[in-house]
Scaffold this motif. Structure first.
Motif, PDB file in Angstrom:
ATOM      1  N   LEU A 182      -6.656  -4.011   4.661  1.00 21.14           N
ATOM      2  CA  LEU A 182      -7.219  -2.843   3.978  1.00 21.14           C
ATOM      3  C   LEU A 182      -8.453  -2.282   4.672  1.00 21.14           C
ATOM      4  N   LYS A 183      -8.891  -2.976   5.722  1.00 16.48           N
ATOM      5  CA  LYS A 183     -10.114  -2.572   6.437  1.00 16.48           C
ATOM      6  C   LYS A 183     -11.315  -2.522   5.494  1.00 16.48           C
ATOM      7  N   ILE A 184     -11.459  -3.567   4.698  1.00 15.88           N
ATOM      8  CA  ILE A 184     -12.581  -3.698   3.761  1.00 15.88           C
ATOM      9  C   ILE A 184     -13.515  -4.781   4.294  1.00 15.88           C
ATOM     10  N   GLN A 186     -16.394  -7.619   4.155  1.00 14.58           N
ATOM     11  CA  GLN A 186     -16.992  -8.575   3.224  1.00 14.58           C
ATOM     12  C   GLN A 186     -18.489  -8.337   3.069  1.00 14.58           C
ATOM     13  N   ASN A 187     -19.068  -7.549   3.946  1.00 15.13           N
ATOM     14  CA  ASN A 187     -20.488  -7.214   3.799  1.00 15.13           C
ATOM     15  C   ASN A 187     -20.725  -6.203   2.686  1.00 15.13           C
ATOM     16  N   ASP A 188     -19.670  -5.449   2.336  1.00 15.86           N
ATOM     17  CA  ASP A 188     -19.816  -4.385   1.342  1.00 15.86           C
ATOM     18  C   ASP A 188     -19.206  -4.729  -0.007  1.00 15.86           C
ATOM     19  N   TYR A 189     -18.175  -5.579  -0.009  1.00 20.08           N
ATOM     20  CA  TYR A 189     -17.422  -5.811  -1.238  1.00 20.08           C
ATOM     21  C   TYR A 189     -17.209  -7.303  -1.505  1.00 20.08           C
ATOM     22  N   TYR A 190     -17.241  -7.635  -2.791  1.00 11.61           N
ATOM     23  CA  TYR A 190     -16.746  -8.914  -3.260  1.00 11.61           C
ATOM     24  C   TYR A 190     -15.248  -8.744  -3.581  1.00 11.61           C
ATOM     25  N   MET A 191     -14.528  -9.857  -3.617  1.00 12.83           N
ATOM     26  CA  MET A 191     -13.110  -9.805  -3.971  1.00 12.83           C
ATOM     27  C   MET A 191     -12.744 -11.015  -4.805  1.00 12.83           C
ATOM     28  N   VAL A 192     -11.943 -10.788  -5.847  1.00 13.55           N
ATOM     29  CA  VAL A 192     -11.372 -11.884  -6.631  1.00 13.55           C
ATOM     30  C   VAL A 192      -9.880 -11.644  -6.781  1.00 13.55           C
ATOM     31  N   PHE A 193      -9.138 -12.733  -6.887  1.00 14.45           N
ATOM     32  CA  PHE A 193      -7.715 -12.653  -7.181  1.00 14.45           C
ATOM     33  C   PHE A 193      -7.520 -12.595  -8.693  1.00 14.45           C
ATOM     34  N   THR A 194      -6.597 -11.762  -9.134  1.00 11.98           N
ATOM     35  CA  THR A 194      -6.281 -11.666 -10.559  1.00 11.98           C
ATOM     36  C   THR A 194      -4.792 -11.919 -10.765  1.00 11.98           C
ATOM     37  N   ALA A 195      -4.432 -12.199 -12.006  1.00 11.88           N
ATOM     38  CA  ALA A 195      -3.028 -12.512 -12.283  1.00 11.88           C
ATOM     39  C   ALA A 195      -2.125 -11.340 -11.947  1.00 11.88           C
ATOM     40  N   GLY A 311       1.378   3.890  -0.674  1.00 12.04           N
ATOM     41  CA  GLY A 311       2.251   3.209   0.265  1.00 12.04           C
ATOM     42  C   GLY A 311       1.483   2.162   1.049  1.00 12.04           C
ATOM     43  N   PRO A 312       2.184   1.316   1.799  1.00 22.36           N
ATOM     44  CA  PRO A 312       1.535   0.169   2.460  1.00 22.36           C
ATOM     45  C   PRO A 312       0.461   0.549   3.465  1.00 22.36           C
ATOM     46  N   LYS A 313       0.653   1.620   4.232  1.00 21.76           N
ATOM     47  CA  LYS A 313      -0.372   1.997   5.203  1.00 21.76           C
ATOM     48  C   LYS A 313      -1.351   3.023   4.631  1.00 21.76           C
ATOM     49  N   GLU A 314      -0.993   3.646   3.523  1.00 18.20           N
ATOM     50  CA  GLU A 314      -1.919   4.601   2.902  1.00 18.20           C
ATOM     51  C   GLU A 314      -3.142   3.887   2.346  1.00 18.20           C
ATOM     52  N   MET A 315      -2.973   2.621   1.951  1.00 16.23           N
ATOM     53  CA  MET A 315      -4.084   1.888   1.359  1.00 16.23           C
ATOM     54  C   MET A 315      -5.224   1.691   2.345  1.00 16.23           C
ATOM     55  N   ASP A 316      -4.886   1.505   3.626  1.00 17.49           N
ATOM     56  CA  ASP A 316      -5.955   1.268   4.593  1.00 17.49           C
ATOM     57  C   ASP A 316      -6.335   2.543   5.340  1.00 17.49           C
ATOM     58  N   SER A 317      -5.836   3.692   4.872  1.00 15.07           N
ATOM     59  CA  SER A 317      -6.093   4.942   5.587  1.00 15.07           C
ATOM     60  C   SER A 317      -6.733   6.013   4.718  1.00 15.07           C
TER      61      SER A 317
END
Length: 593
Positions: A182-184, A186-195, A311-317
């Motif tokens: 996703l080109k995110i 870790q310096n800018d965002y935290y991330m957690v997994f959810t159900a 779509g799959p590539k739209e998320m990182d674009s």
């Protein structure tokens, strides 16, 4: 017959005349030249979009309507016409090769999967040993090898974000791969997994400070389980919920009203509230402007960006680094076409995490290797560590995990994500654009016979043939009397024909005065449906139940054609009754029609 070709009309488009205006890597130009260049690109972009729609309509069945399902052209004839009109489609053959090599069960089982959006982590071949692969005679793919399990964690969101740490090696490997995809940073965002997606929405609702920022503004043209869960929690915590409206019949945002909701006078220096926004509808395929996020941010709203419909590539674009929403929700399933279950991902901007309140809700999960991975350990001998044994098992399954010399997970191979990365946005979006617009145009060519007036078999909600429509489709099928066929019934009949569809509800519809007749007809129909107790979830008379289909990057022309051919069978006035009789004769009592 010489069909009009889209090569000249769309060549510039496919090669990038319609880029996202927020991405411009060229060197700065002198102001007058840059202004002229911008206007030129804008004009070219507009023309290529118009030409695409015009030539698409002229290329496929111009001035022709099909009134009998046996009269539609064969798949081979249709495909020949399709590639003649869209010569650039041949350049997407790499996707067909990936489908054949990595997702062979889709063709072996002859099943068309059009019932969910998104992207998977792994390919089918990646997690299949020779023993578990189905034979050519198999009707459905079989897998008793779950890749991982989810376990719930009893923690509140804010604490987990700030103090939760990196998690297990498996979680860290998956998290790193997803953030890279996703080109995110870790310096800018935290991330957690959810159900799942619903859990991610609820977690935000349970933690967001609605006492000081009371508004919850949503932009959804359809019923969403995740959104309903967020609204219920938010209202209990004091939020005032407002929603955008969508203009009939194209289901575009009613812009003036939404703008007035966003740009409001504030009596106190507080945040306006939470703005929940998808970039496109996962039901109708309507695409929305990035500017709504920008406008919301400029007027003090926290923005939750719902990326689950992309779509799959739209998320990182889509320009995360430029818009930087406060929250981002996405989800990943395990294996396309076989196991749509998976997990959700909630990203929270680090500066926003500080304003969250402590919460007691559930939904955060840990990802652990499946117990099946360890099932052979107890019965084995030797000095190998469990991790080495896992490594051996994964090696048999094409090395999903790569283990270092220190028995640490050094890399998580998510082959589906790797494939999408290698294909790129332009190739994937072009393929989807060709397929969805061919299907929309073809559906509009189905018409009931023996009517004094032209009466279409299918009603499509949202955009019709359009260059920048999404790859989701909402529609209904009508019988020869003009009555809507129950979407749930259509879904069941499709399933019997190896086509997976879904159904949903369109909501927040605004009818201009000239469409009052449509409004009354829809309201009357909904009242009848509610009286017949067939639609239990109908909450108001202006919502519309619809059949939905969604294309993914693995969808091919055969899938689109099979759906068209199936829908064309409803031109036979006795089709539904024939299906009911056939399954009764075969003693198929488990599925009701």
């Amino acid at each position: 017959m010489n069909l009009p070709r889209l090569k000249e009309a769309t060549q510039v488009c496919i090669q990038g005349c319609c880029p996202n205006p927020t991405f411009n890597t060229a060197e700065p130009e002198p102001e007058p030249e840059r202004e002229r260049s911008t206007k030129s690109r804008s004009t070219t972009s507009s023309l290529c979009r118009q030409n695409f729609a015009v030539v698409t309509k002229a290329s496929f069945f111009p001035n022709t309507y099909f009134t009998n399902h046996e009269s539609i052209p064969s798949m081979q004839e249709s495909y020949t016409q399709f590639v003649e009109a869209y010569p650039k489609y041949d350049e997407t053959a790499r996707i067909d090769k990936i489908r054949a090599q990595e997702y062979s069960e889709l063709d072996v089982s002859n099943h068309v999967c059009l019932d969910y959006t998104g992207v998977g982590l792994f390919s089918q071949s990646q997690v299949k040993s020779d023993e578990t692969k189905p034979s050519a005679s198999s009707q459905t793919p079989v897998s008793d090898f779950p890749l991982f399990c989810l376990t719930f964690k009893s923690v509140n969101l804010k604490s987990q974000l700030i103090h939760g740490g990196e998690g297990s090696e498996l979680e860290s490997a998956i998290k790193k791969r997803i953030m890279d995809f996703l080109k995110i940073s870790q310096n800018d965002y935290y991330m957690v997994f959810t159900a799942n997606r619903t859990s991610a929405f609820k977690l935000v609702a349970e933690s967001y400070p609605f006492q000081s920022s009371r508004k919850l503004l949503t932009v959804y043209d359809h019923e969403s389980e995740a959104l309903e869960g967020m609204i219920n929690v938010s209202e209990k915590r004091g939020a005032s919920v407002i929603a955008a409206e969508f203009k009939w019949p194209r289901m575009r945002i009613r812009s003036v009203k939404l703008q007035n909701m966003i740009v409001r006078k504030k009596t106190k220096k507080t945040n306006s509230g939470l703005f929940v926004f998808p970039l496109q509808s996962r039901t109708t395929g309507v695409c929305y402007s990035y500017q709504w996020m920008t406008m919301a941010q400029e007027h003090g709203w926290h923005v939750l960006f719902d990326a689950c419909s992309l779509g799959p590539k739209e998320m990182d674009s889509f320009g995360l680094s430029l818009f930087q929403p406060d929250f981002l929700v996405c989800s990943f399933y395990k294996i396309f076409g076989e196991n749509p279950t998976g997990f959700g991902c909630l990203f929270v901007k680090k500066s926003t995490a500080q304003i969250l309140e402590d919460s007691t809700g559930a939904g955060i999960v840990s990802i652990i290797p499946s117990k099946n991975l360890f099932s052979f350990v107890e019965d084995s001998s030797g000095t190998d560590t469990e991790l080495e044994k896992i490594s051996k098992r994964w090696t048999e399954q094409d090395s999903v995990l790569q283990i270092s010399e220190d028995n640490e997970i050094s890399k998580m191979e998510c082959r589906c994500l790797d494939q999408v990365d290698s294909l790129g946005l332009m190739l994937i979006s072009s393929r989807g654009r060709y397929l969805i617009n061919w299907l929309v145009n073809s559906l509009m060519k189905l018409q009931h016979p023996n009517r004094l007036e032209n009466f279409p078999l299918v009603t499509i909600y949202g955009p019709k043939v359009k260059f920048d429509r999404g790859q989701a489709l909402a529609f209904n099928i009508h019988d020869w009397k003009g009555e809507k066929i129950d979407p749930i019934l259509v879904q069941k009949l499709a399933d019997r024909n190896n086509i997976s569809l879904s159904h949903g509800f369109l909501r927040h519809i605004w009818f201009p005065e000239k469409y009052e007749d449509d409004k009354h007809r829809i309201m009357s129909r909904n009242i009848k449906e509610k009286e017949a107790t067939r639609i239990k979830n109908c909450k108001n008379e202006q919502e519309i139940t619809v059949v939905t289909a969604a294309f993914t990057f693995l969808t091919n022309f055969k899938d689109a054609y099979n759906l068209w051919a199936f829908i064309a069978r409803f031109l036979d006035a006795d089709f539904v009754e024939k299906e009911r009789w056939r399954y009764t004769a075969l003693d198929q009592k488990t599925i009701e029609v």
